[in-house]
Motif scaffolding. Structure first.
Motif, PDB file in Angstrom:
ATOM      1  N   SER A   1       1.054  -1.097  -0.111  1.00 43.15           N
ATOM      2  CA  SER A   1      -0.218  -0.107   0.191  1.00 43.15           C
ATOM      3  C   SER A   1       0.799   1.669  -0.174  1.00 43.15           C
ATOM      4  CB  SER A   1      -0.773  -0.188   1.322  1.00 43.15           C
ATOM      5  OG  SER A   1      -0.274   0.509   2.759  1.00 43.15           O
ATOM      6  N   PRO A   2       0.422   2.503  -0.556  1.00 43.97           N
ATOM      7  CA  PRO A   2       1.366   3.590  -0.435  1.00 43.97           C
ATOM      8  C   PRO A   2       1.414   4.426   1.005  1.00 43.97           C
ATOM      9  CG  PRO A   2      -0.844   3.805  -1.414  1.00 43.97           C
ATOM     10  CD  PRO A   2      -0.660   2.335  -1.108  1.00 43.97           C
ATOM     11  N   ALA A   3       0.856   3.730   2.034  1.00 48.06           N
ATOM     12  CA  ALA A   3       0.550   4.406   3.924  1.00 48.06           C
ATOM     13  C   ALA A   3       2.148   3.574   4.143  1.00 48.06           C
ATOM     14  CB  ALA A   3      -0.241   4.246   4.263  1.00 48.06           C
ATOM     15  N   GLY A   4       2.304   1.457   3.529  1.00 46.29           N
ATOM     16  CA  GLY A   4       3.102   1.259   4.202  1.00 46.29           C
ATOM     17  C   GLY A   4       4.673   0.869   3.778  1.00 46.29           C
ATOM     18  N   MET A   5       4.427   1.703   1.971  1.00 46.17           N
ATOM     19  CA  MET A   5       6.149   2.233   1.151  1.00 46.17           C
ATOM     20  C   MET A   5       6.343   3.995   2.232  1.00 46.17           C
ATOM     21  SD  MET A   5       7.833   1.587  -0.900  1.00 46.17           S
ATOM     22  CE  MET A   5       7.380   0.331  -1.777  1.00 46.17           C
ATOM     23  N   VAL A   6       5.301   4.149   2.148  1.00 47.25           N
ATOM     24  CA  VAL A   6       6.206   5.938   2.763  1.00 47.25           C
ATOM     25  C   VAL A   6       6.641   5.562   4.149  1.00 47.25           C
ATOM     26  CG1 VAL A   6       5.013   7.993   3.640  1.00 47.25           C
ATOM     27  CG2 VAL A   6       4.795   7.133   1.413  1.00 47.25           C
ATOM     28  N   LEU A   7       5.733   4.659   4.939  1.00 45.29           N
ATOM     29  CA  LEU A   7       6.893   4.249   6.162  1.00 45.29           C
ATOM     30  C   LEU A   7       7.907   3.559   6.019  1.00 45.29           C
ATOM     31  CD1 LEU A   7       5.935   4.561   9.587  1.00 45.29           C
ATOM     32  CD2 LEU A   7       4.949   1.635   9.139  1.00 45.29           C
ATOM     33  N   SER A   8       7.891   2.624   5.506  1.00 47.10           N
ATOM     34  CA  SER A   8       9.239   2.365   4.425  1.00 47.10           C
ATOM     35  C   SER A   8      10.317   3.026   4.856  1.00 47.10           C
ATOM     36  CB  SER A   8       9.412   0.773   4.070  1.00 47.10           C
ATOM     37  OG  SER A   8       7.796   0.227   4.171  1.00 47.10           O
ATOM     38  N   VAL A   9      10.457   3.838   3.397  1.00 48.34           N
ATOM     39  CA  VAL A   9      10.986   4.830   2.551  1.00 48.34           C
ATOM     40  C   VAL A   9      11.749   5.436   3.786  1.00 48.34           C
ATOM     41  CG1 VAL A   9      11.210   6.743   1.530  1.00 48.34           C
ATOM     42  CG2 VAL A   9      10.303   4.443   0.767  1.00 48.34           C
ATOM     43  N   LEU A  10      10.531   5.621   5.446  1.00 42.48           N
ATOM     44  CA  LEU A  10      10.977   6.790   6.623  1.00 42.48           C
ATOM     45  C   LEU A  10      12.308   6.235   7.464  1.00 42.48           C
ATOM     46  CD1 LEU A  10       7.720   9.091   6.912  1.00 42.48           C
ATOM     47  CD2 LEU A  10       9.745   9.576   6.578  1.00 42.48           C
ATOM     48  N   VAL A  11      11.230   4.904   7.651  1.00 37.16           N
ATOM     49  CA  VAL A  11      12.001   3.773   8.430  1.00 37.16           C
ATOM     50  C   VAL A  11      13.357   4.029   7.667  1.00 37.16           C
ATOM     51  CG1 VAL A  11      12.794   1.756   9.194  1.00 37.16           C
ATOM     52  CG2 VAL A  11      10.360   2.680   9.558  1.00 37.16           C
ATOM     53  N   ILE A  12      13.369   3.348   6.587  1.00 37.45           N
ATOM     54  CA  ILE A  12      15.100   3.103   6.119  1.00 37.45           C
ATOM     55  C   ILE A  12      16.078   4.334   6.572  1.00 37.45           C
ATOM     56  CG2 ILE A  12      16.079   2.874   4.011  1.00 37.45           C
ATOM     57  CD1 ILE A  12      15.373   0.191   5.352  1.00 37.45           C
ATOM     58  N   LEU A  13      15.112   5.618   5.881  1.00 36.31           N
ATOM     59  CA  LEU A  13      15.669   7.182   5.833  1.00 36.31           C
ATOM     60  C   LEU A  13      16.784   7.798   7.718  1.00 36.31           C
ATOM     61  CD1 LEU A  13      14.963  10.352   4.585  1.00 36.31           C
ATOM     62  CD2 LEU A  13      14.937  10.468   6.601  1.00 36.31           C
ATOM     63  N   LEU A  14      15.281   7.232   8.587  1.00 36.42           N
ATOM     64  CA  LEU A  14      15.902   7.104   9.776  1.00 36.42           C
ATOM     65  C   LEU A  14      17.720   5.779  10.362  1.00 36.42           C
ATOM     66  CD1 LEU A  14      12.405   7.822  11.551  1.00 36.42           C
ATOM     67  CD2 LEU A  14      14.226   9.651  11.612  1.00 36.42           C
ATOM     68  N   LEU A  15      17.288   5.225   9.737  1.00 41.33           N
ATOM     69  CA  LEU A  15      17.959   3.917  10.123  1.00 41.33           C
ATOM     70  C   LEU A  15      19.161   4.467   9.303  1.00 41.33           C
ATOM     71  CD1 LEU A  15      16.743   0.930   9.174  1.00 41.33           C
ATOM     72  CD2 LEU A  15      17.069   1.683  12.149  1.00 41.33           C
ATOM     73  N   SER A  16      19.182   5.062   7.734  1.00 38.91           N
ATOM     74  CA  SER A  16      20.535   6.178   7.182  1.00 38.91           C
ATOM     75  C   SER A  16      20.675   7.139   8.726  1.00 38.91           C
ATOM     76  CB  SER A  16      19.826   6.364   5.949  1.00 38.91           C
ATOM     77  OG  SER A  16      19.803   5.091   5.195  1.00 38.91           O
ATOM     78  N   VAL A  17      19.979   8.037   8.676  1.00 34.90           N
ATOM     79  CA  VAL A  17      20.653   8.897   9.832  1.00 34.90           C
ATOM     80  C   VAL A  17      21.272   8.577  11.165  1.00 34.90           C
ATOM     81  CG1 VAL A  17      19.801  10.942  11.006  1.00 34.90           C
ATOM     82  CG2 VAL A  17      18.782  10.658   8.966  1.00 34.90           C
ATOM     83  N   LEU A  18      20.801   7.905  11.773  1.00 33.67           N
ATOM     84  CA  LEU A  18      21.341   6.512  13.120  1.00 33.67           C
ATOM     85  C   LEU A  18      22.731   6.271  12.026  1.00 33.67           C
ATOM     86  CD1 LEU A  18      20.857   6.449  16.007  1.00 33.67           C
ATOM     87  CD2 LEU A  18      19.600   4.357  14.662  1.00 33.67           C
ATOM     88  N   TYR A  19      22.830   5.544  11.704  1.00 33.22           N
ATOM     89  CA  TYR A  19      23.759   5.305  10.999  1.00 33.22           C
ATOM     90  C   TYR A  19      24.899   6.324  11.360  1.00 33.22           C
ATOM     91  CZ  TYR A  19      28.007   2.696   8.198  1.00 33.22           C
ATOM     92  OH  TYR A  19      29.014   2.496   7.341  1.00 33.22           O
ATOM     93  N   GLU A  20      25.281   7.046  10.614  1.00 30.30           N
ATOM     94  CA  GLU A  20      26.225   8.419  10.117  1.00 30.30           C
ATOM     95  C   GLU A  20      25.918   8.877  11.279  1.00 30.30           C
ATOM     96  OE1 GLU A  20      27.671   9.285   7.942  1.00 30.30           O
ATOM     97  OE2 GLU A  20      27.250   7.775   6.794  1.00 30.30           O
TER      98      GLU A  20
END
Length: 107
Positions: A1-20
């Motif tokens: 679903s579009p909402a699930g995709m947006v949530l997935s992208v946000l989680v990956i974005l936050l994981l990448s920020v946390l990695y840095e």
């Protein structure tokens, strides 16, 4: 679903920020550990302090090294999680990982 995709992208974005952020925290700890390194590099100077030691700075290097090890484990785990998400071959997930890495490095 579009909402699930947006949530997935946000989680990956936050994981990448946390990695840095973890990568930068590890570099700060390395600098502090090098400053706490005793002038004598003998085995006794680098070991954990004993109960009766009068020099509390002697074991400081050991605890900085323990913290660096924990940061390294966290960095590896986050890195593999982001890599596994990118290996889903989804373009939006890939862009989220790139945007998060860019934002994390900038911050």
């Amino acid at each position: 679903s579009p909402a699930g995709m947006v949530l997935s992208v946000l989680v990956i974005l936050l994981l990448s920020v946390l990695y840095e952020a973890v990568k930068m925290g590890k570099a700060v700890l390395l600098r502090r550990a090098l400053l706490a390194l005793p002038r004598s590099l003998s085995q006794e100077a680098l070991s954990e302090p004993q109960q009766g030691d009068s020099d509390p700075a002697q074991g400081r290097w050991f605890w900085f090294h323990v913290a660096q090890t924990l940061f390294h484990v966290l960095q590896v785990v986050l890195g593999y999680m982001v890599m596994l998400a990118v290996m889903s071959y989804n373009g939006w997930i890939f862009l989220g990982a790139i945007a998060g890495s860019t934002l994390g490095y900038f911050m």
